[in-house]
Design a protein around this motif. Structure first.
Motif, PDB file in Angstrom:
ATOM      1  N   ARG A 293       0.846  -1.189   0.000  1.00  0.00           N
ATOM      2  CA  ARG A 293       0.000   0.000   0.000  1.00  0.00           C
ATOM      3  C   ARG A 293       0.882   1.240   0.000  1.00  0.00           C
ATOM      4  N   ALA A 294       0.436   2.239  -0.701  1.00  0.00           N
ATOM      5  CA  ALA A 294       1.136   3.516  -0.719  1.00  0.00           C
ATOM      6  C   ALA A 294       0.108   4.606  -0.427  1.00  0.00           C
ATOM      7  N   PHE A 295       0.443   5.496   0.491  1.00  0.00           N
ATOM      8  CA  PHE A 295      -0.473   6.561   0.869  1.00  0.00           C
ATOM      9  C   PHE A 295       0.071   7.895   0.386  1.00  0.00           C
ATOM     10  N   CYS A 296      -0.824   8.727  -0.036  1.00  0.00           N
ATOM     11  CA  CYS A 296      -0.459  10.071  -0.475  1.00  0.00           C
ATOM     12  C   CYS A 296      -0.400  10.984   0.749  1.00  0.00           C
ATOM     13  N   ILE A 297       0.613  11.807   0.833  1.00  0.00           N
ATOM     14  CA  ILE A 297       0.780  12.722   1.959  1.00  0.00           C
ATOM     15  C   ILE A 297      -0.416  13.656   2.087  1.00  0.00           C
ATOM     16  N   PHE A 298      -1.083  13.957   0.979  1.00  0.00           N
ATOM     17  CA  PHE A 298      -2.226  14.859   1.025  1.00  0.00           C
ATOM     18  C   PHE A 298      -3.404  14.268   1.782  1.00  0.00           C
ATOM     19  N   GLU A 299      -3.459  12.946   1.890  1.00  0.00           N
ATOM     20  CA  GLU A 299      -4.500  12.332   2.712  1.00  0.00           C
ATOM     21  C   GLU A 299      -4.358  12.793   4.157  1.00  0.00           C
ATOM     22  N   TYR A 300      -3.137  12.803   4.669  1.00  0.00           N
ATOM     23  CA  TYR A 300      -2.884  13.223   6.047  1.00  0.00           C
ATOM     24  C   TYR A 300      -3.013  14.737   6.205  1.00  0.00           C
ATOM     25  N   VAL A 301      -2.509  15.488   5.232  1.00  0.00           N
ATOM     26  CA  VAL A 301      -2.421  16.940   5.378  1.00  0.00           C
ATOM     27  C   VAL A 301      -3.745  17.643   5.105  1.00  0.00           C
ATOM     28  N   TYR A 302      -4.434  17.289   4.030  1.00  0.00           N
ATOM     29  CA  TYR A 302      -5.600  18.062   3.605  1.00  0.00           C
ATOM     30  C   TYR A 302      -6.945  17.336   3.692  1.00  0.00           C
ATOM     31  N   PHE A 303      -6.982  16.068   3.321  1.00  0.00           N
ATOM     32  CA  PHE A 303      -8.269  15.426   3.083  1.00  0.00           C
ATOM     33  C   PHE A 303      -8.897  14.781   4.310  1.00  0.00           C
ATOM     34  N   ALA A 304      -8.121  14.108   5.124  1.00  0.00           N
ATOM     35  CA  ALA A 304      -8.678  13.311   6.219  1.00  0.00           C
ATOM     36  C   ALA A 304      -9.090  14.176   7.409  1.00  0.00           C
ATOM     37  N   ARG A 305     -10.120  13.716   8.099  1.00  0.00           N
ATOM     38  CA  ARG A 305     -10.536  14.383   9.340  1.00  0.00           C
ATOM     39  C   ARG A 305      -9.493  14.095  10.416  1.00  0.00           C
ATOM     40  N   PRO A 306      -9.271  15.039  11.333  1.00  0.00           N
ATOM     41  CA  PRO A 306      -8.260  14.831  12.384  1.00  0.00           C
ATOM     42  C   PRO A 306      -8.551  13.629  13.285  1.00  0.00           C
TER      43      PRO A 306
END
Length: 85
Positions: free
Chosen positions: A19-32
């Motif tokens: 699996r590879a995760f995009c950094i933008f998932e953590y920074v912008y898209f996902a709820r805290p």
């Protein structure tokens, strides 16, 4: 997903090996308060902020709270650094 006379079924074109995760998932898209890859998004964001601060420290000097902002403006950064400048 394939739906035929036998009903719905799932099929994959290839085997997923990693699996590879995009950094933008953590920074912008996902709820805290959400988790990605069994890691709390808020805690990951705090850890990334600490690492950025360690790698790129801002010298405060004797200027008080505004010294970091003045240093950023001197570097040409005027907006978008996490808080109003």
């Amino acid at each position: 997903m394939i739906i035929d006379k036998n009903g719905p079924r799932f099929s994959s074109l290839s085997e997923q090996t990693a699996r590879a995760f995009c950094i933008f998932e953590y920074v912008y898209f996902a709820r805290p308060d959400s988790n990605i890859a069994d890691r709390n998004v808020y805690k990951v964001r705090v850890a990334m902020g600490r690492e950025m601060a360690r790698e790129h420290p801002i010298r405060g000097g004797r200027g008080g709270a505004g010294a970091g902002q003045r240093e950023l403006r001197g570097a040409g950064v005027t907006r978008g650094v996490g808080h109003p400048v």
